[in-house]
Enzyme design. Structure first.
Site, PDB file in Angstrom:
ATOM      1  N   ARG A 127     -33.579  76.303 -17.329  1.00  0.00           N
ATOM      2  CA  ARG A 127     -33.959  75.062 -16.624  1.00  0.00           C
ATOM      3  C   ARG A 127     -34.019  73.855 -17.562  1.00  0.00           C
ATOM      4  NH1 ARG A 127     -37.426  78.813 -14.233  1.00  0.00           N
ATOM      5  NH2 ARG A 127     -36.745  79.356 -12.136  1.00  0.00           N
ATOM      6  N   LYS A 149     -24.293  62.039 -17.583  1.00  0.00           N
ATOM      7  CA  LYS A 149     -23.532  62.706 -16.510  1.00  0.00           C
ATOM      8  C   LYS A 149     -22.909  63.956 -17.106  1.00  0.00           C
ATOM      9  CE  LYS A 149     -22.206  59.157 -13.215  1.00  0.00           C
ATOM     10  NZ  LYS A 149     -21.073  58.422 -12.614  1.00  0.00           N
ATOM     11  N   GLU A 191     -10.979  53.334 -21.297  1.00  0.00           N
ATOM     12  CA  GLU A 191     -12.395  53.103 -20.970  1.00  0.00           C
ATOM     13  C   GLU A 191     -12.922  51.860 -21.706  1.00  0.00           C
ATOM     14  OE1 GLU A 191     -13.804  54.842 -18.599  1.00  0.00           O
ATOM     15  OE2 GLU A 191     -12.901  56.837 -18.581  1.00  0.00           O
ATOM     16  N   LYS A 235     -22.356  50.576 -22.115  1.00  0.00           N
ATOM     17  CA  LYS A 235     -22.739  51.799 -21.384  1.00  0.00           C
ATOM     18  C   LYS A 235     -24.255  51.960 -21.399  1.00  0.00           C
ATOM     19  CE  LYS A 235     -21.919  55.946 -19.517  1.00  0.00           C
ATOM     20  NZ  LYS A 235     -20.994  57.007 -19.287  1.00  0.00           N
ATOM     21  N   GLU A 245     -27.295  56.233 -10.845  1.00  0.00           N
ATOM     22  CA  GLU A 245     -26.238  55.598 -10.045  1.00  0.00           C
ATOM     23  C   GLU A 245     -26.690  55.261  -8.624  1.00  0.00           C
ATOM     24  OE1 GLU A 245     -22.231  57.046 -10.969  1.00  0.00           O
ATOM     25  OE2 GLU A 245     -21.633  56.498  -8.945  1.00  0.00           O
ATOM     26  N   ARG A 249     -24.726  51.322 -11.697  1.00  0.00           N
ATOM     27  CA  ARG A 249     -23.938  52.232 -12.535  1.00  0.00           C
ATOM     28  C   ARG A 249     -22.562  52.541 -11.944  1.00  0.00           C
ATOM     29  NH1 ARG A 249     -25.801  57.561 -15.991  1.00  0.00           N
ATOM     30  NH2 ARG A 249     -23.680  58.138 -16.614  1.00  0.00           N
ATOM     31  N   ASN A 253     -17.330  53.208 -12.661  1.00  0.00           N
ATOM     32  CA  ASN A 253     -16.228  53.959 -12.043  1.00  0.00           C
ATOM     33  C   ASN A 253     -15.030  53.075 -11.743  1.00  0.00           C
ATOM     34  OD1 ASN A 253     -17.617  56.396 -12.059  1.00  0.00           O
ATOM     35  ND2 ASN A 253     -18.673  55.900 -10.139  1.00  0.00           N
ATOM     36  N   HIS A 256     -11.583  54.486 -11.355  1.00  0.00           N
ATOM     37  CA  HIS A 256     -11.727  55.936 -11.232  1.00  0.00           C
ATOM     38  C   HIS A 256     -11.436  56.466  -9.832  1.00  0.00           C
ATOM     39  CE1 HIS A 256     -13.456  55.401 -15.146  1.00  0.00           C
ATOM     40  NE2 HIS A 256     -13.797  56.655 -15.284  1.00  0.00           N
ATOM     41  N   HIS A 260      -9.144  59.466 -10.251  1.00  0.00           N
ATOM     42  CA  HIS A 260      -9.525  60.852  -9.944  1.00  0.00           C
ATOM     43  C   HIS A 260      -8.534  61.509  -8.997  1.00  0.00           C
ATOM     44  CE1 HIS A 260     -14.087  60.679 -11.091  1.00  0.00           C
ATOM     45  NE2 HIS A 260     -13.292  60.733 -12.119  1.00  0.00           N
ATOM     46  N   HIS A 273      -7.342  61.904 -18.446  1.00  0.00           N
ATOM     47  CA  HIS A 273      -8.305  61.077 -17.708  1.00  0.00           C
ATOM     48  C   HIS A 273      -8.065  59.582 -17.937  1.00  0.00           C
ATOM     49  CE1 HIS A 273     -12.093  60.116 -15.766  1.00  0.00           C
ATOM     50  NE2 HIS A 273     -12.458  59.416 -16.836  1.00  0.00           N
TER      51      HIS A 273
HETATM   52  P1  NAD Z   1     -10.872  66.156 -24.001  1.00  0.00           P
HETATM   53  O1  NAD Z   1     -12.280  66.492 -24.091  1.00  0.00           O
HETATM   54  O2  NAD Z   1      -9.967  67.070 -23.277  1.00  0.00           O
HETATM   55  O3  NAD Z   1     -10.318  65.926 -25.465  1.00  0.00           O
HETATM   56  C1  NAD Z   1      -8.973  65.612 -25.636  1.00  0.00           C
HETATM   57  C2  NAD Z   1      -8.290  66.499 -26.667  1.00  0.00           C
HETATM   58  O4  NAD Z   1      -8.520  65.962 -27.954  1.00  0.00           O
HETATM   59  C3  NAD Z   1      -8.797  67.930 -26.693  1.00  0.00           C
HETATM   60  O5  NAD Z   1      -7.714  68.788 -26.925  1.00  0.00           O
HETATM   61  C4  NAD Z   1      -9.730  67.932 -27.898  1.00  0.00           C
HETATM   62  O6  NAD Z   1      -9.870  69.185 -28.465  1.00  0.00           O
HETATM   63  C5  NAD Z   1      -9.018  66.961 -28.819  1.00  0.00           C
HETATM   64  N1  NAD Z   1      -9.877  66.275 -29.771  1.00  0.00           N
HETATM   65  C6  NAD Z   1     -11.051  65.664 -29.518  1.00  0.00           C
HETATM   66  N2  NAD Z   1     -11.485  65.047 -30.611  1.00  0.00           N
HETATM   67  C7  NAD Z   1     -10.589  65.254 -31.586  1.00  0.00           C
HETATM   68  C8  NAD Z   1     -10.476  64.842 -32.947  1.00  0.00           C
HETATM   69  N3  NAD Z   1     -11.369  64.022 -33.513  1.00  0.00           N
HETATM   70  N4  NAD Z   1      -9.413  65.279 -33.667  1.00  0.00           N
HETATM   71  C9  NAD Z   1      -8.469  66.063 -33.084  1.00  0.00           C
HETATM   72  N5  NAD Z   1      -8.499  66.467 -31.803  1.00  0.00           N
HETATM   73  C10 NAD Z   1      -9.549  66.047 -31.066  1.00  0.00           C
HETATM   74  O7  NAD Z   1     -10.675  64.726 -23.317  1.00  0.00           O
HETATM   75  P2  NAD Z   1     -11.564  63.406 -23.374  1.00  0.00           P
HETATM   76  O8  NAD Z   1     -10.623  62.332 -23.028  1.00  0.00           O
HETATM   77  O9  NAD Z   1     -12.356  63.317 -24.592  1.00  0.00           O
HETATM   78  O10 NAD Z   1     -12.598  63.603 -22.177  1.00  0.00           O
HETATM   79  C11 NAD Z   1     -12.169  63.666 -20.842  1.00  0.00           C
HETATM   80  C12 NAD Z   1     -13.278  64.245 -20.007  1.00  0.00           C
HETATM   81  O11 NAD Z   1     -14.427  63.425 -20.096  1.00  0.00           O
HETATM   82  C13 NAD Z   1     -12.948  64.376 -18.536  1.00  0.00           C
HETATM   83  O12 NAD Z   1     -13.305  65.654 -18.107  1.00  0.00           O
HETATM   84  C14 NAD Z   1     -13.816  63.335 -17.877  1.00  0.00           C
HETATM   85  O13 NAD Z   1     -14.193  63.689 -16.576  1.00  0.00           O
HETATM   86  C15 NAD Z   1     -14.987  63.290 -18.793  1.00  0.00           C
HETATM   87  N6  NAD Z   1     -15.742  62.042 -18.738  1.00  0.00           N
HETATM   88  C16 NAD Z   1     -17.067  62.126 -18.544  1.00  0.00           C
HETATM   89  C17 NAD Z   1     -17.825  60.985 -18.506  1.00  0.00           C
HETATM   90  C18 NAD Z   1     -19.325  61.077 -18.348  1.00  0.00           C
HETATM   91  O14 NAD Z   1     -19.961  60.058 -18.127  1.00  0.00           O
HETATM   92  N7  NAD Z   1     -19.895  62.238 -18.487  1.00  0.00           N
HETATM   93  C19 NAD Z   1     -17.217  59.741 -18.673  1.00  0.00           C
HETATM   94  C20 NAD Z   1     -15.848  59.691 -18.862  1.00  0.00           C
HETATM   95  C21 NAD Z   1     -15.112  60.861 -18.896  1.00  0.00           C
HETATM   96  N1  GLY Z   2     -18.347  57.338 -16.627  1.00  0.00           N
HETATM   97  C1  GLY Z   2     -19.102  56.887 -15.517  1.00  0.00           C
HETATM   98  C2  GLY Z   2     -20.568  56.960 -15.719  1.00  0.00           C
HETATM   99  O1  GLY Z   2     -21.038  57.396 -16.737  1.00  0.00           O
HETATM  100  O2  GLY Z   2     -21.302  56.612 -14.847  1.00  0.00           O
END
Ligand code: NAD
Ligand code: GLY
Length: 371
Positions: A127, A149, A191, A235, A245, A249, A253, A256, A260, A273
């Site tokens: 939890r 998130k 972003e 952010k 949100e 917030r 998006n 997005h 999405h 993404h």
């Molecule tokens: P990812 O996590 O898939 O990373 C991209 C690739 O880069 C992966 O293969 C990873 O292993 C590699 N990588 C990362 N850092 C590296 C480094 N320093 N050197 C070499 N390789 C590296 O993709 P992302 O773009 O980082 O994240 C996308 C995800 O984030 C999506 O699932 C999206 O929904 C999520 N997201 C979440 C939020 C939130 O608020 N929680 C906001 C935006 C996006």
């Molecule tokens: N990436 C959208 C949020 O964090 O709300």
């Protein structure tokens, strides 16, 4: 230079530390940070992809161990298609084997996929255990690691399963961006552009200044600093004002809604993404100028920046606009049949709107129609 930005949540404020070489000092920051609440002697489960762990795992683990923590790691395959409950089960299995307790924490070392999954596992294991984010992709640094998130995808849609769960500390080490693949750097820049459009006009203008911006190596120290501090500050400010949100917030998006839908239609393959968000911003930017929310010139400035960064402005050839329109009907943002879009209001400001009709969306999708 080290910058500290605070996410000023009333119940649990926390720091986002931006520091070159910070990866090797996470232990120190954790130990000496009253808001981190994870005491030396506790167990820390580091979650990462094998590739990222191979490059950065040792420095992180050494830093945590030297600060007196007991450290174990859990490695998961890289990629959005592994952002599933099955991967969460693997983190739980590792937590069980390592006897992770309530006072322990999980440490996400990686991009947004690892960050979102580790966050969800931390929110739900016993939890709730502590969570530390050590983002290594630009996208995770400026967006995913901050704000709480967390979650995974459902086969029917992205991020449908999740929880709001804030980290205790976010450590951003810009030096790790040197190994980030170019395509991932560009995805993160989507972003960054988003923050410039919706919140921070000076950031947008700073991005317009250099001739080239399509690779990390074109960023000088000053611009890199501006990008990270302005984007993280944006952010932090938005999340501090609206953690769950309830209203504001949602402007994060921007781009997005359509983004999405595209990612989902592509089954998270062949497009990432940030690329999908870039397409979503081009489409939303077009709707905004047609509705008079911003000028044609502002729409074109956004498009020029997206192109300069090397992000796509056309749908992948395997997709057509009709499929995207159909997919949009299943989006979380559908309210009483109307699609919720975030619209820029000039540069540096945005608002939520639900009054977007199908005709307008169809016209915007034609703008990004595949060539
Ligand atoms: P990812 O996590 O898939 O990373 C991209 C690739 O880069 C992966 O293969 C990873 O292993 C590699 N990588 C990362 N850092 C590296 C480094 N320093 N050197 C070499 N390789 C590296 O993709 P992302 O773009 O980082 O994240 C996308 C995800 O984030 C999506 O699932 C999206 O929904 C999520 N997201 C979440 C939020 C939130 O608020 N929680 C906001 C935006 C996006
Ligand atoms: N990436 C959208 C949020 O964090 O709300």
């Amino acid at each position: 230079m080290t910058s500290v930005i605070t996410v000023a949540l009333p119940d649990q404020p926390y720091n986002v530390v931006i520091s070159a070489g910070g990866l090797g000092r996470v232990g120190e920051w954790l130990q000496g940070n009253p808001t981190a609440l994870v005491k030396p002697g506790q167990r820390l489960l580091v979650v990462a992809n094998p590739g990222v762990f191979k490059i950065y795992g040792e420095a992180l683990v050494r830093s945590l161990a030297q600060a007196g923590y007991l450290v174990e790691s859990c490695l998961l395959p890289a990629g959005e298609r592994y952002k599933t409950l099955k991967s969460i089960q693997k983190i739980y299995d590792a937590a069980l084997a390592f006897r992770l307790e309530r006072q322990s924490a999980m440490v996400a070392l990686g991009g947004g996929v690892i960050g979102d999954m580790t966050g969800f596992a931390a929110a739900t294991w016993l939890r709730g255990v502590g969570l530390v984010q050590v983002p290594t992709s630009l996208l995770a640094m400026v967006d995913a690691a901050i704000g709480g998130k967390t979650g995974v995808n459902h086969p029917q849609g992205k991020n449908l399963i999740g929880a709001f769960y804030q980290p205790r500390l976010v450590m951003i080490d810009p030096l790790v961006l040197k190994t980030l693949p170019v395509r991932e750097f560009r995805a993160g820049m989507a972003e960054v552009i988003k923050y410039g459009v919706i919140w921070d006009q000076p950031l947008f203008e700073a991005l317009e200044a250099p001739t080239r911006l399509d690779q990390y190596r074109y960023l000088n120290d000053q611009l890199r600093h501006t990008i990270l501090t302005h984007a993280c500050q944006a952010k932090a400010e938005v999340v501090s004002q609206d953690e769950k949100e309830a209203g504001l917030r949602a402007i994060l998006n921007y781009g997005h809604t359509i983004g999405h839908a595209i990612e989902n239609l592509m089954h998270y393959r062949g497009i990432n993404h940030g690329e999908a968000v870039a397409l979503g911003m081009v489409a939303a930017g077009h709707i905004a100028s047609r509705l008079g929310f911003w000028s044609n010139t502002e729409e074109q400035r956004q498009r020029a920046l997206i192109e300069k960064v090397g992000l796509p402005t056309c749908l992948p050839t395997v997709l057509d606009a009709r499929a995207v329109l159909a997919a949009l009907q299943g989006d979380k943002k559908v309210e009483a049949g109307l699609l919720r879009f975030i619209m820029p209001r000039g540069l540096g400001s945005a608002q939520i709107t639900t009054a977007i009709d199908q005709q307008m969306i169809r016209a915007a999708l034609e703008v990004i129609g595949s060539t």
